[in-house]
Design a protein around this motif. Sequence first.
Motif, PDB file in Angstrom:
ATOM      1  N   TYR A  27       0.850  -1.186   0.000  1.00 13.96           N
ATOM      2  CA  TYR A  27       0.000   0.000   0.000  1.00 13.96           C
ATOM      3  C   TYR A  27       0.882   1.230   0.000  1.00 13.96           C
ATOM      4  N   ASN A  28       0.384   2.316  -0.534  1.00  8.82           N
ATOM      5  CA  ASN A  28       1.087   3.593  -0.470  1.00  8.82           C
ATOM      6  C   ASN A  28       0.802   4.256   0.865  1.00  8.82           C
ATOM      7  N   THR A  29       1.709   5.141   1.265  1.00 13.15           N
ATOM      8  CA  THR A  29       1.518   5.873   2.517  1.00 13.15           C
ATOM      9  C   THR A  29       0.454   6.952   2.335  1.00 13.15           C
ATOM     10  N   ALA A  30       0.062   7.539   3.431  1.00 14.85           N
ATOM     11  CA  ALA A  30      -0.935   8.612   3.413  1.00 14.85           C
ATOM     12  C   ALA A  30      -0.378   9.823   2.668  1.00 14.85           C
ATOM     13  N   PRO A  31      -1.155  10.398   1.740  1.00 14.23           N
ATOM     14  CA  PRO A  31      -0.636  11.513   0.936  1.00 14.23           C
ATOM     15  C   PRO A  31      -0.510  12.837   1.692  1.00 14.23           C
ATOM     16  N   SER A  32      -1.424  13.127   2.630  1.00 21.19           N
ATOM     17  CA  SER A  32      -1.403  14.417   3.344  1.00 21.19           C
ATOM     18  C   SER A  32      -1.888  14.243   4.780  1.00 21.19           C
ATOM     19  N   PRO A  33      -1.072  13.648   5.647  1.00 17.52           N
ATOM     20  CA  PRO A  33      -1.519  13.405   7.020  1.00 17.52           C
ATOM     21  C   PRO A  33      -1.905  14.690   7.751  1.00 17.52           C
ATOM     22  N   SER A  34      -2.969  14.599   8.548  1.00 16.80           N
ATOM     23  CA  SER A  34      -3.392  15.726   9.382  1.00 16.80           C
ATOM     24  C   SER A  34      -3.950  15.161  10.682  1.00 16.80           C
ATOM     25  N   GLU A  35      -4.067  16.026  11.692  1.00 14.25           N
ATOM     26  CA  GLU A  35      -4.463  15.526  13.008  1.00 14.25           C
ATOM     27  C   GLU A  35      -5.137  16.602  13.848  1.00 14.25           C
ATOM     28  N   THR A  36      -6.122  16.185  14.626  1.00 12.34           N
ATOM     29  CA  THR A  36      -6.763  17.031  15.635  1.00 12.34           C
ATOM     30  C   THR A  36      -6.827  16.261  16.952  1.00 12.34           C
ATOM     31  N   LEU A  37      -5.822  15.467  17.218  1.00 11.76           N
ATOM     32  CA  LEU A  37      -5.787  14.563  18.366  1.00 11.76           C
ATOM     33  C   LEU A  37      -5.471  15.299  19.657  1.00 11.76           C
ATOM     34  N   THR A  38      -6.134  14.894  20.736  1.00  7.77           N
ATOM     35  CA  THR A  38      -5.771  15.366  22.067  1.00  7.77           C
ATOM     36  C   THR A  38      -5.200  14.186  22.844  1.00  7.77           C
ATOM     37  N   SER A  39      -4.285  14.462  23.747  1.00  6.81           N
ATOM     38  CA  SER A  39      -3.668  13.414  24.555  1.00  6.81           C
ATOM     39  C   SER A  39      -4.715  12.691  25.382  1.00  6.81           C
ATOM     40  N   GLY A  40      -4.513  11.400  25.565  1.00  7.85           N
ATOM     41  CA  GLY A  40      -5.433  10.637  26.395  1.00  7.85           C
ATOM     42  C   GLY A  40      -5.353   9.153  26.110  1.00  7.85           C
ATOM     43  N   LYS A  41      -6.360   8.440  26.586  1.00  9.87           N
ATOM     44  CA  LYS A  41      -6.406   6.990  26.436  1.00  9.87           C
ATOM     45  C   LYS A  41      -7.474   6.593  25.421  1.00  9.87           C
ATOM     46  N   ILE A  42      -7.125   5.618  24.590  1.00 12.39           N
ATOM     47  CA  ILE A  42      -8.072   5.041  23.644  1.00 12.39           C
ATOM     48  C   ILE A  42      -8.287   3.600  24.069  1.00 12.39           C
ATOM     49  N   ASN A  43      -9.540   3.244  24.371  1.00 15.65           N
ATOM     50  CA  ASN A  43      -9.798   1.888  24.856  1.00 15.65           C
ATOM     51  C   ASN A  43      -9.813   0.884  23.714  1.00 15.65           C
ATOM     52  N   TYR A  44      -9.753  -0.403  24.087  1.00  9.89           N
ATOM     53  CA  TYR A  44      -9.604  -1.439  23.068  1.00  9.89           C
ATOM     54  C   TYR A  44     -10.798  -1.527  22.137  1.00  9.89           C
ATOM     55  N   GLU A  45     -12.013  -1.252  22.607  1.00 12.04           N
ATOM     56  CA  GLU A  45     -13.161  -1.270  21.704  1.00 12.04           C
ATOM     57  C   GLU A  45     -12.962  -0.248  20.584  1.00 12.04           C
ATOM     58  N   ASN A  46     -12.464   0.942  20.961  1.00 13.04           N
ATOM     59  CA  ASN A  46     -12.268   1.997  19.977  1.00 13.04           C
ATOM     60  C   ASN A  46     -11.131   1.674  19.019  1.00 13.04           C
TER      61      ASN A  46
END
Length: 121
Positions: free
Chosen positions: A13-32
Amino acid sequence: MQVYTNHLFCKNYNTAPSPSETLTSGKINYENYLVVADNIISFMSSNGYAPNYAGTSQGNMRYEDLVLMYSQILNYYNVYDKIPQYVTVLPWSVISNPNTVTFNVWQIISGAANRKNTYRN
């Protein structure tokens, strides 16, 4: 999510062409993170390249952060023979910043003890 035991399916697969992010620090549970993995698989199968970001409970996570998160999950599985209940994430702008300094719990405790001893003397 489909789990294949004793099989590894690889495709280019090719890599992402234009990565972007609006992430905030924290925990992501396994369901997510399992749902996000399914969404990524679906996207990549349809488009032939990695997504620029994926929606998580902590916001949109860019491609590089996704690779890091799933690497941490796989490492945890390798060490403990089970998937983690959650994974702690930081925005890529924090991780990729060479001036970012992190401390583990023992370093913080040690620093606090040293500071306490300094003020006692």
